[in-house]
Design a protein around this motif. Structure first.
Motif, PDB file in Angstrom:
ATOM      1  N   GLY A   1       0.790  -1.224   0.000  1.00 50.34           N
ATOM      2  CA  GLY A   1       0.000   0.000   0.000  1.00 50.34           C
ATOM      3  C   GLY A   1       0.821   1.272   0.000  1.00 50.34           C
ATOM      4  O   GLY A   1       0.279   2.359  -0.201  1.00 50.34           O
ATOM      5  N   ARG A   2       2.120   1.137   0.234  1.00 50.20           N
ATOM      6  CA  ARG A   2       2.994   2.328   0.260  1.00 50.20           C
ATOM      7  C   ARG A   2       4.032   2.302  -0.864  1.00 50.20           C
ATOM      8  O   ARG A   2       4.400   3.347  -1.391  1.00 50.20           O
ATOM      9  CB  ARG A   2       3.704   2.430   1.611  1.00 50.20           C
ATOM     10  CG  ARG A   2       2.781   2.545   2.800  1.00 50.20           C
ATOM     11  CD  ARG A   2       3.567   2.835   4.087  1.00 50.20           C
ATOM     12  NE  ARG A   2       4.501   1.774   4.431  1.00 50.20           N
ATOM     13  CZ  ARG A   2       5.822   1.952   4.596  1.00 50.20           C
ATOM     14  NH1 ARG A   2       6.355   3.154   4.413  1.00 50.20           N
ATOM     15  NH2 ARG A   2       6.593   0.932   4.930  1.00 50.20           N
ATOM     16  N   PHE A   3       4.522   1.126  -1.180  1.00 48.28           N
ATOM     17  CA  PHE A   3       5.568   0.980  -2.200  1.00 48.28           C
ATOM     18  C   PHE A   3       4.989   0.333  -3.450  1.00 48.28           C
ATOM     19  O   PHE A   3       4.081  -0.514  -3.366  1.00 48.28           O
ATOM     20  CB  PHE A   3       6.700   0.094  -1.685  1.00 48.28           C
ATOM     21  CG  PHE A   3       7.540   0.683  -0.589  1.00 48.28           C
ATOM     22  CD1 PHE A   3       7.191   1.847   0.071  1.00 48.28           C
ATOM     23  CD2 PHE A   3       8.718   0.056  -0.212  1.00 48.28           C
ATOM     24  CE1 PHE A   3       7.967   2.376   1.081  1.00 48.28           C
ATOM     25  CE2 PHE A   3       9.517   0.571   0.790  1.00 48.28           C
ATOM     26  CZ  PHE A   3       9.135   1.716   1.445  1.00 48.28           C
ATOM     27  N   THR A   4       5.549   0.717  -4.594  1.00 43.58           N
ATOM     28  CA  THR A   4       5.139   0.121  -5.864  1.00 43.58           C
ATOM     29  C   THR A   4       6.365  -0.210  -6.691  1.00 43.58           C
ATOM     30  O   THR A   4       7.215   0.663  -6.918  1.00 43.58           O
ATOM     31  CB  THR A   4       4.235   1.074  -6.665  1.00 43.58           C
ATOM     32  OG1 THR A   4       3.091   1.433  -5.884  1.00 43.58           O
ATOM     33  CG2 THR A   4       3.772   0.411  -7.955  1.00 43.58           C
ATOM     34  N   ILE A   5       6.446  -1.459  -7.126  1.00 40.69           N
ATOM     35  CA  ILE A   5       7.546  -1.882  -7.993  1.00 40.69           C
ATOM     36  C   ILE A   5       7.038  -1.899  -9.436  1.00 40.69           C
ATOM     37  O   ILE A   5       5.881  -2.260  -9.699  1.00 40.69           O
ATOM     38  CB  ILE A   5       8.094  -3.267  -7.580  1.00 40.69           C
ATOM     39  CG1 ILE A   5       9.369  -3.597  -8.357  1.00 40.69           C
ATOM     40  CG2 ILE A   5       7.046  -4.356  -7.726  1.00 40.69           C
ATOM     41  CD1 ILE A   5      10.104  -4.832  -7.839  1.00 40.69           C
ATOM     42  N   SER A   6       7.902  -1.469 -10.344  1.00 42.86           N
ATOM     43  CA  SER A   6       7.538  -1.479 -11.754  1.00 42.86           C
ATOM     44  C   SER A   6       8.791  -1.736 -12.575  1.00 42.86           C
ATOM     45  O   SER A   6       9.900  -1.626 -12.066  1.00 42.86           O
ATOM     46  CB  SER A   6       6.874  -0.166 -12.172  1.00 42.86           C
ATOM     47  OG  SER A   6       7.744   0.923 -11.956  1.00 42.86           O
TER      48      SER A   6
END
Length: 115
Positions: A65-70
């Motif tokens: 909910g806080r970090f996003t990997i792409s």
């Protein structure tokens, strides 16, 4: 020869954001996943997030909910967008590319969350 280079670390206040980047050089085939790990002082290295080539992601409970990997496969780069940072996120962050016959790591980038 494959090299991974992280960038984007630094000092940020609690609640702030940072975006880490990992750039891969060299040829890498048959990637199983790309990921971010972190290691805080006195603690073991831990998984933060992973992404497969098909886009399936996995996150540690502490960052959901806080970090996003792409990833951007064409540029051989992947990223970690970190929002709502907390002091407990302070660590050296490492990017990692894993395949069945290899395991590549970057040199790490420091992220410090402090007021």
């Amino acid at each position: 020869q494959v090299q991974l280079v992280e960038s984007g670390g630094g000092l940020v206040q609690p609640g702030g954001s940072l975006r880490l980047s990992c750039t891969a050089s060299g040829s890498i085939f048959n990637i199983v996943y790309m990921g971010w790990f972190r290691q805080a002082p006195g603690k073991q290295r831990e998984l933060v997030a992973t992404v497969t080539l098909s886009g399936t992601t996995n996150y540690a409970d502490s960052v959901k909910g806080r970090f996003t990997i792409s990833r951007d496969s064409a540029k051989k780069m992947f990223y970690l967008q970190m929002n709502s940072l907390k002091p407990e996120d302070t660590a050296v962050y490492y990017c990692n590319v894993w395949g069945r016959s290899y395991d590549y790591w970057g040199q790490g980038t420091q992220v410090t969350v402090s007021s």
